[in-house]
Write an enzyme that holds these catalytic residues in place. Structure first.
Site, short mmCIF file in Angstrom:
data_model
loop_
_atom_site.label_atom_id
_atom_site.label_comp_id
_atom_site.label_asym_id
_atom_site.label_seq_id
_atom_site.Cartn_x
_atom_site.Cartn_y
_atom_site.Cartn_z
N GLY A 54 0.84 -1.20 0.00
CA GLY A 54 0.00 0.00 0.00
C GLY A 54 0.87 1.24 0.00
O GLY A 54 2.05 1.17 0.33
N CYS A 81 5.40 -6.10 1.52
CA CYS A 81 5.75 -4.68 1.50
C CYS A 81 5.10 -3.93 2.67
O CYS A 81 5.50 -4.12 3.80
CB CYS A 81 5.36 -4.12 0.13
SG CYS A 81 6.07 -2.52 -0.18
N TYR A 82 4.08 -3.13 2.43
CA TYR A 82 3.40 -2.45 3.54
C TYR A 82 2.90 -3.49 4.56
O TYR A 82 2.93 -3.25 5.77
CB TYR A 82 2.22 -1.64 2.99
CG TYR A 82 1.44 -0.86 4.03
CD1 TYR A 82 1.91 0.35 4.52
CD2 TYR A 82 0.22 -1.34 4.52
CE1 TYR A 82 1.20 1.07 5.47
CE2 TYR A 82 -0.50 -0.63 5.47
CZ TYR A 82 0.00 0.58 5.94
OH TYR A 82 -0.72 1.29 6.89
N HIS A 168 7.96 -7.57 -3.88
CA HIS A 168 6.66 -7.99 -4.43
C HIS A 168 6.81 -9.31 -5.18
O HIS A 168 7.32 -9.33 -6.30
CB HIS A 168 6.12 -6.92 -5.38
CG HIS A 168 5.65 -5.70 -4.67
ND1 HIS A 168 4.38 -5.57 -4.17
CD2 HIS A 168 6.29 -4.55 -4.36
CE1 HIS A 168 4.25 -4.40 -3.59
NE2 HIS A 168 5.40 -3.75 -3.68
N GLU A 170 4.48 -10.96 -6.50
CA GLU A 170 3.40 -11.12 -7.49
C GLU A 170 3.72 -10.53 -8.86
O GLU A 170 3.04 -10.82 -9.83
CB GLU A 170 2.10 -10.49 -6.94
CG GLU A 170 2.08 -8.96 -6.83
CD GLU A 170 2.72 -8.42 -5.55
OE1 GLU A 170 3.49 -9.16 -4.91
OE2 GLU A 170 2.48 -7.26 -5.21
N GLY A 224 -19.23 -6.09 -27.20
CA GLY A 224 -17.83 -6.36 -26.93
C GLY A 224 -17.68 -7.50 -25.92
O GLY A 224 -18.67 -7.94 -25.33
N ASP A 226 -16.36 -7.66 -22.86
CA ASP A 226 -16.62 -7.42 -21.45
C ASP A 226 -18.11 -7.35 -21.13
O ASP A 226 -18.60 -8.00 -20.20
CB ASP A 226 -15.92 -6.14 -20.98
CG ASP A 226 -14.46 -6.12 -21.41
OD1 ASP A 226 -13.95 -7.19 -21.76
OD2 ASP A 226 -13.85 -5.04 -21.40
N LYS A 368 -8.35 -9.53 -18.58
CA LYS A 368 -9.03 -9.89 -19.84
C LYS A 368 -9.03 -11.39 -20.12
O LYS A 368 -10.05 -11.96 -20.49
CB LYS A 368 -8.33 -9.15 -20.99
CG LYS A 368 -9.11 -9.13 -22.27
CD LYS A 368 -10.12 -8.03 -22.22
CE LYS A 368 -10.79 -7.77 -23.52
NZ LYS A 368 -11.64 -6.57 -23.41
#
Ligand code: XMP
Length: 512
Positions: A54, A81-82, A168, A170, A224, A226, A368
């Site tokens: 964060g 991290c945070y 991180h 990730e 579309g 989404d 996506k």
């Protein structure tokens, strides 16, 4: 339901990426507010907790804190991290603000021993982004990995199963980070990795039902990927409580309205209202040449037409949108993210404030490719799920300069030929986008014995990963020849076809 990991969100731009990595490891994860009560986490039956990074400093007054009870639940906790600084601060260690902000690539060195690093050999590359650092470890903790600037880059309390890392795991810049997360999930939290996207459908349906109750939902369907996936999912959850509104603004591709109606109305049996507003849009666009003004007019008119359509439906409580996680970031004007600044996208925001509706965004956590996987589970075809992006303002920004119905009609026909040939040659799904552009420049030609004085069609065919950069695609000459011949012979009003061979940057993908 398989095991569940809670990701408490302290506002990191990477929180959703953590959740995604966990899903990729076939474990279900839920992003929850940072202050979620420990009792609530217990009720949810989480088998592990991740404290995200964060932007705040744990030293700042009022900075976000988790419920102290999360450390008493007896489940493993991983602070990133945070999240690491929080552990340091809340469990009795000391955190100081570092003079040197460690940002960017670093090297994590470690000795064998930590379960978290199983299968890895020291050193590994890691991505750092933090200001504070731990000065004194809380009781029961020991350092198991160090970087140049930090002797507590990776810490653990093995007995309590608490782990903290300053980097991180990730992000792609920590190439072995996925293995660290896997070790946490599988070896430390005891997850078995049996969660699948099909399980997500069931969970998402439950969530939608809980949020909506017996209220009514509307969704603006564009055709579309989404909005189509959102429509199919919400319909599966609440059936006829959902009404889709499809606005035909006259700036759509050939047969677009028919195709959308066929799929959603006839096939999925979704309640759908089609508004035919071509004339209104074209009237408003009359005489307007500036691309940004065109975009604004189209966006504003869309909201107006949509609003009116919704009012005609009756009482509605929720506005559903197919917002994805990357839309959420792109809509925030982040310095250095030109995508958010160059063009005024109107896909996110705008609507609900004016309409006083609650938002329903069931895809907000997904990327996506995950949305496509979800769409597949819901029975949507490859044609729908892998179709090229189509801008909100549609042909409005593909007719250069003033938009006229006659120009749109010509463009639709030319574009349809291009689409047919892209599919016939098997190239369509290898491309980011392929479309035709109407260039209102008259050039001279001959057809038979007659001299013609007609318009130009440009072909824009590009490859790209994310639309931030793009290259013009290398299309075989015989395919190009066929497209050109067909357009000139079949589309009245066109006597010249040109190929756009500009890359992005400096050109953009669209011509306007
Ligand atoms: P450019 O032309 O900026 O396009 O290279 C990048 C990607 O964004 C799409 N695009 C839009 N999408 N509203 C949209 O919804 C818009 O106003 C808009 N302008 C560009 C474009 O098709 C490409 O995929």
């Amino acid at each position: 339901m398989s095991q569940k990991i809670a990701v408490l969100d302290f506002g990191s731009q990477y929180t959703q990426v953590i959740a995604r990595r966990i899903r990729e490891l076939n474990v279900y994860s839920e992003i929850l507010p940072f202050n979620t009560k420990a009792s609530d986490l217990k009720k949810r039956g989480v088998c592990g907790i991740i404290l995200s990074g964060g932007p705040a400093s744990v030293l700042a007054k009022g900075s976000p804190r988790p419920d102290a009870g999360v450390f008493k639940l007896g489940v493993p906790v991983l602070g990133i991290c945070y999240g690491l600084q929080l552990m340091g601060k809340m469990l009795g260690g000391a955190v100081v603000s570092s003079k040197q902000r460690e940002y960017g690539l670093g090297e994590l060195s470690f000795k064998d021993g930590s379960q978290l690093l199983k299968g890895l050999k020291s050193p590994i590359q890691v991505w750092n982004s933090h200001g504070d650092r731990i000065e004194k470890l809380p009781e029961g903790f020991k350092a198991v990995g160090t970087t140049e600037n930090s002797k507590f880059a990776l810490i653990e309390n093995k007995q309590k199963r608490f782990y903290g890392m300053q980097f991180h795991p990730e992000v792609a810049h920590t190439p072995r980070g996925v293995e660290i997360l896997r070790n946490f999930l599988y070896d430390i939290c005891g997850c078995t990795g049996d969660w699948k996207m099909s399980d997500y459908v069931a969970t998402a349906i439950e969530k939608i039902r809980a949020q909506v109750g017996d209220k009514k939902v509307i969704l603006g369907l564009s055709g579309g990927v989404d909005s189509s996936v959102a429509a199919a999912l919400i319909h599966k959850a609440i059936g006829d409580q959902l009404t889709c509104v499809f606005v035909d603004n006259g700036l759509l591709r050939k047969d677009e309205r028919k195709k959308v109606e066929q799929l959603f109305k006839n096939n999925f049996k979704i309640k759908m209202k089609t508004v035919r507003a071509e004339q209104l849009f074209l009237k408003r666009l009359k005489g307007v040449k500036d691309p940004e003004r065109k975009r604004k007019i189209i966006g504003k008119t869309f909201i107006e037409v949509f609003d009116k359509a919704v009012k005609s439906i009756g009482a509605v409580d929720f506005l559903a949108q197919g917002t994805l996680y990357p839309d959420v970031i792109e809509s925030v004007p982040i310095a250095g993210n030109p995508a958010s600044l160059i063009k005024s996208h109107h896909n996110v925001g705008g609507l609900p404030k004016k309409m006083k509706l609650k938002l329903l965004e069931p895809l907000r956590e997904l990327f996506k490719d995950e949305v496509r996987a979800l769409g597949k589970e819901l029975g949507l075809s490859k044609e729908v799920l892998w179709r090229h992006p189509f801008p909100g303002p549609g042909l409005g920004v593909r007719v250069v300069g003033e938009v006229k119905k006659s120009y749109c009609d010509i463009l639709r026909e030319a574009d349809a030929v291009l689409m047919e040939e892209m599919h016939a040659s098997g190239l369509y799904y290898n491309l980011w986008q392929a479309f035709a552009v109407f260039v209102p420049v008259k050039t001279v030609g001959v057809m038979g014995d007659e001299r013609t004085y007609d318009n130009v069609i440009a072909l824009r065919i590009v490859e790209s990963q994310d639309a931030m950069t793009a290259d013009w695609a290398n299309i075989p000459h015989e395919v190009l020849a066929k497209i050109s011949n067909r357009i000139i012979n079949e589309v009245k009003g066109v006597n010249r076809v040109v190929l756009d061979i500009s890359s992005k940057p400096p050109a953009t993908i669209e011509w306007e």
